[in-house]
Design a protein around this motif. Structure first.
Motif, mmCIF file in Angstrom:
data_model
loop_
_atom_site.group_PDB
_atom_site.id
_atom_site.type_symbol
_atom_site.label_atom_id
_atom_site.label_comp_id
_atom_site.label_asym_id
_atom_site.label_seq_id
_atom_site.Cartn_x
_atom_site.Cartn_y
_atom_site.Cartn_z
ATOM 1 N N ILE A 8 71.083 74.757 74.726
ATOM 2 C CA ILE A 8 69.972 73.802 74.703
ATOM 3 C C ILE A 8 68.826 74.320 75.577
ATOM 4 N N GLU A 9 69.176 74.881 76.736
ATOM 5 C CA GLU A 9 68.159 75.397 77.658
ATOM 6 C C GLU A 9 67.393 76.559 77.029
ATOM 7 N N VAL A 10 68.114 77.491 76.416
ATOM 8 C CA VAL A 10 67.455 78.633 75.774
ATOM 9 C C VAL A 10 66.620 78.170 74.587
ATOM 10 N N ALA A 42 73.397 87.049 74.198
ATOM 11 C CA ALA A 42 74.480 86.424 73.431
ATOM 12 C C ALA A 42 74.126 84.984 73.072
ATOM 13 N N HIS A 43 73.494 84.270 73.987
ATOM 14 C CA HIS A 43 73.075 82.890 73.698
ATOM 15 C C HIS A 43 71.942 82.863 72.675
ATOM 16 N N ILE A 44 70.999 83.777 72.814
ATOM 17 C CA ILE A 44 69.917 83.842 71.828
ATOM 18 C C ILE A 44 70.484 84.141 70.444
ATOM 19 N N GLN A 45 71.432 85.080 70.384
ATOM 20 C CA GLN A 45 72.030 85.436 69.097
ATOM 21 C C GLN A 45 72.754 84.254 68.469
ATOM 22 N N GLU A 46 73.365 83.412 69.279
ATOM 23 C CA GLU A 46 74.025 82.225 68.727
ATOM 24 C C GLU A 46 73.004 81.266 68.132
ATOM 25 N N GLN A 96 72.737 80.057 64.237
ATOM 26 C CA GLN A 96 72.597 78.647 63.857
ATOM 27 C C GLN A 96 71.301 78.378 63.096
ATOM 28 N N GLY A 97 70.446 79.372 62.964
ATOM 29 C CA GLY A 97 69.187 79.195 62.259
ATOM 30 C C GLY A 97 68.086 78.580 63.089
ATOM 31 N N LYS A 98 68.273 78.524 64.410
ATOM 32 C CA LYS A 98 67.283 77.904 65.282
ATOM 33 C C LYS A 98 66.312 78.914 65.889
ATOM 34 N N ALA A 99 66.619 80.190 65.775
ATOM 35 C CA ALA A 99 65.757 81.225 66.351
ATOM 36 C C ALA A 99 65.734 82.428 65.417
ATOM 37 N N GLN A 100 64.733 83.255 65.611
ATOM 38 C CA GLN A 100 64.632 84.482 64.827
ATOM 39 C C GLN A 100 64.052 85.579 65.708
ATOM 40 N N SER A 101 64.350 86.826 65.352
ATOM 41 C CA SER A 101 63.829 87.959 66.113
ATOM 42 C C SER A 101 62.650 88.573 65.381
ATOM 43 N N LEU A 102 61.704 89.077 66.166
ATOM 44 C CA LEU A 102 60.528 89.763 65.641
ATOM 45 C C LEU A 102 60.449 91.128 66.300
ATOM 46 N N SER A 107 59.814 96.993 70.301
ATOM 47 C CA SER A 107 60.244 95.923 71.197
ATOM 48 C C SER A 107 60.558 94.663 70.393
ATOM 49 N N ILE A 108 61.460 93.831 70.938
ATOM 50 C CA ILE A 108 61.959 92.661 70.221
ATOM 51 C C ILE A 108 61.644 91.395 71.012
ATOM 52 N N ILE A 109 61.074 90.416 70.336
ATOM 53 C CA ILE A 109 60.905 89.096 70.925
ATOM 54 C C ILE A 109 61.589 88.077 70.019
ATOM 55 N N PHE A 110 61.849 86.921 70.572
ATOM 56 C CA PHE A 110 62.497 85.842 69.833
ATOM 57 C C PHE A 110 61.605 84.610 69.834
ATOM 58 N N THR A 111 61.694 83.879 68.750
ATOM 59 C CA THR A 111 60.910 82.655 68.632
ATOM 60 C C THR A 111 61.726 81.597 67.908
ATOM 61 N N ALA A 112 61.396 80.335 68.126
ATOM 62 C CA ALA A 112 62.042 79.258 67.388
ATOM 63 C C ALA A 112 61.631 79.342 65.922
ATOM 64 N N THR A 113 62.514 78.976 65.027
ATOM 65 C CA THR A 113 62.217 79.054 63.598
ATOM 66 C C THR A 113 61.411 77.843 63.149
ATOM 67 N N ASN A 114 60.745 78.010 62.023
ATOM 68 C CA ASN A 114 60.001 76.881 61.453
ATOM 69 C C ASN A 114 60.935 75.761 61.008
ATOM 70 N N LYS A 115 62.196 76.117 60.741
ATOM 71 C CA LYS A 115 63.164 75.112 60.292
ATOM 72 C C LYS A 115 63.679 74.274 61.442
ATOM 73 N N HIS A 116 63.356 74.688 62.666
ATOM 74 C CA HIS A 116 63.872 73.960 63.832
ATOM 75 C C HIS A 116 63.272 72.564 63.876
ATOM 76 N N PRO A 117 64.113 71.519 63.961
ATOM 77 C CA PRO A 117 63.595 70.148 63.919
ATOM 78 C C PRO A 117 62.658 69.824 65.071
ATOM 79 N N CYS A 118 62.841 70.507 66.225
ATOM 80 C CA CYS A 118 61.995 70.210 67.381
ATOM 81 C C CYS A 118 60.667 70.930 67.335
ATOM 82 N N SER A 119 60.490 71.860 66.383
ATOM 83 C CA SER A 119 59.259 72.640 66.342
ATOM 84 C C SER A 119 58.282 72.122 65.283
ATOM 85 N N ILE A 120 58.651 71.055 64.602
ATOM 86 C CA ILE A 120 57.783 70.493 63.565
ATOM 87 C C ILE A 120 56.726 69.595 64.205
#
Length: 335
Positions: free
Chosen positions: A262-264, A301-305, A309-315, A322-335
């Protein structure tokens, strides 16, 4: 004269505290006694101090190296696996290990592995500063003496039964902390020799590294759920003291990782970040290089989980990889 602390438990089990580096300070090795020879579970890391400790501990218990008939290794980490090959060279003892754990030992410590280079480059991709990344290769090479020589392995299958120390043990395989981790369970007595699968007071490290388990946190939590089905009166862990609150500890560990996810998740919703940035937020204390490697791989490992779950994606940057991570558009909290 270096004699490690020894505690005698019921049913022919002796706990031997073998020295290791700070902050853990010791690893629990266990001696299972029987008339046909003794079996040691997780002998500890190899160095001149631990070799002497074992000779003295065996003497205090009334044995010599020749009385050791078997070494059971729960997993491939140096503080558990390290002395297995040395014992075998001294007394020709069988070394029991899962195939998956043995493969992992070759990935990390084998003569043909290039994990030192791969891990360095991979951590740099995830934002580890060059001044830290430049130390990773030698840091891993420094473990080689602790795990040498490489033993000949007797492969143990999950779900099989072993007769060790006059008791029958069910072999349980889980992952997450270490692929192919084996625990031993005696149903009649409700005893679990759980290595680092479940630890009191400490949360076992769960690391994502290249070439290993691609979803270690999922493996770890799934393993905890499986372990929870067994009736356990006494658990003998790899670190800290034996404990009787096995199921409660599993619940606490599952809750810890759910809260960490939840924190990540919240951090990625706020802004895209790389693994090192997430790591610095999760682990705020000043860390040694060893601790930083574990902390950053656990953050990943937490980011990968969350990715699973479909809540994050790598760019991945097309400029420098270099790799960064962001919340996905499908994430209910990001709408």
């Amino acid at each position: 004269m270096s004699i490690p602390e020894i505690t005698t438990w019921d049913h022919g089990i002796s706990q031997v505290k073998i020295s290791m580096s700070y902050p853990l300070r010791w690893v629990n090795s266990y001696v299972l006694h029987s008339s046909s020879g003794i079996v040691i579970i997780d002998p500890g890391p190899r160095n001149s101090v631990t070799e002497v400790e074992w000779k003295n501990a065996l003497g205090k218990l009334g044995y010599t190296l020749e009385d050791v008939s078997g070494i059971f290794v729960t997993h491939h980490h140096p503080d558990h696996y390290g002395l297995a090959g040395w014992f075998q060279s001294q007394c020709n003892a069988k070394v029991y290990m899962s195939q998956r754990a043995y493969d992992e030992s070759l990935l990390m410590w084998g003569t043909d592995t290039d994990i030192n280079v791969k891990l360095t480059l991979w951590l740099q991709q995830h934002g580890l500063p060059d001044e830290l990344a430049s130390q990773i290769e030698q840091h891993l090479l420094d473990f080689i003496p602790q795990v040498s020589p490489t033993p000949n392995i007797t492969i143990v299958e999950r779900g099989s039964h072993l007769e060790l120390g006059g008791l029958s043990w069910l072999v349980i395989e889980t992952g997450g902390h270490a692929p192919g981790h084996l625990s031993l369970y005696n149903e009649e007595l409700g005893i679990m020799m759980c290595g680092d699968a479940v630890l009191p007071q400490i949360s076992p490290n769960v690391s994502l590294i290249p070439g290993s388990d691609p979803e270690p946190l999922y493996s770890f939590m799934s393993g905890l759920v499986r372990l929870k089905q067994y009736v356990v009166n006494q658990a003998f862990p790899g670190h800290r003291e034996p404990f009787s609150t096995f199921h409660k500890r599993i619940e606490d560990l599952l809750l810890h990782h759910e809260q960490r996810l939840i924190e990540v998740d919240k951090l990625l919703i706020q802004s895209p970040q790389n693994g090192y940035e997430i790591c610095k937020t999760l682990f705020r204390n000043k860390l040694s290089l060893h601790q930083m490697r574990f902390a950053m791989c656990e953050a990943l490992a937490h980011i990968q989980e969350l990715v699973r779950q479909g809540k994050a994606q790598s760019l991945v940057s097309t400029v420098d990889g270099s790799i960064i991570f962001t919340a996905t558009n499908k994430h209910p909290c990001s709408i």
